[in-house]
Design a protein around this motif. Sequence first.
Motif: not given
Length: 164
Positions: A22-28, A42-49, A146-153
């Motif tokens: 998904v395009e958006g802002y990746a966060c923890s 459910l497991g480790k990962g990342i979230a995207i707004k 290792n998530p790559i967070a806190n940035k626009e993707v």
Amino acid sequence: MFDKLKETLGIKEKTNTILAPVEGYACSLKEVNDPTFNQEILGKGIAIKPAKGRVVSPVNGTVTLVFETKHAISITRDSGEEILIHIGLDTVDLKGKYFTAHVKEGDKVKAGDLLVEFDLEKIKEAGYDVTTPVVICNSNEYKEINPIANKEVKELDKIINIKK
């Protein structure tokens, strides 16, 4: 010490990368307003707004589950990672309204293939948080996630590195 020995012997650790569905802002995941995700149940990962209402495959693999309500989809990567993409929080309550699935269980997909489209604005107007967790459900099978967070993707940017 072992890292130096591995380097000397030419042993390389295998690292796989999960791309942004998904395009958006990746966060923890810690920022997700849902204990199932922020406590990594459910497991480790990342979230995207999300900035757009579409989800593409983050890997080459097989669609293992498309929820009847189309708000979530699971893919097993060809190398074994089990990836859950959950569009929004509590969006199961929409019973499929505002979601269109473009794949079904058992379909083979390539990174970038369109999986689901959703009406981002209508879901927000209905009062739902559209934050989209991307979770490795079999996290315990890997050495590091290792998530790559806190940035626009953008779609298909690198968002998670996994060491076997």
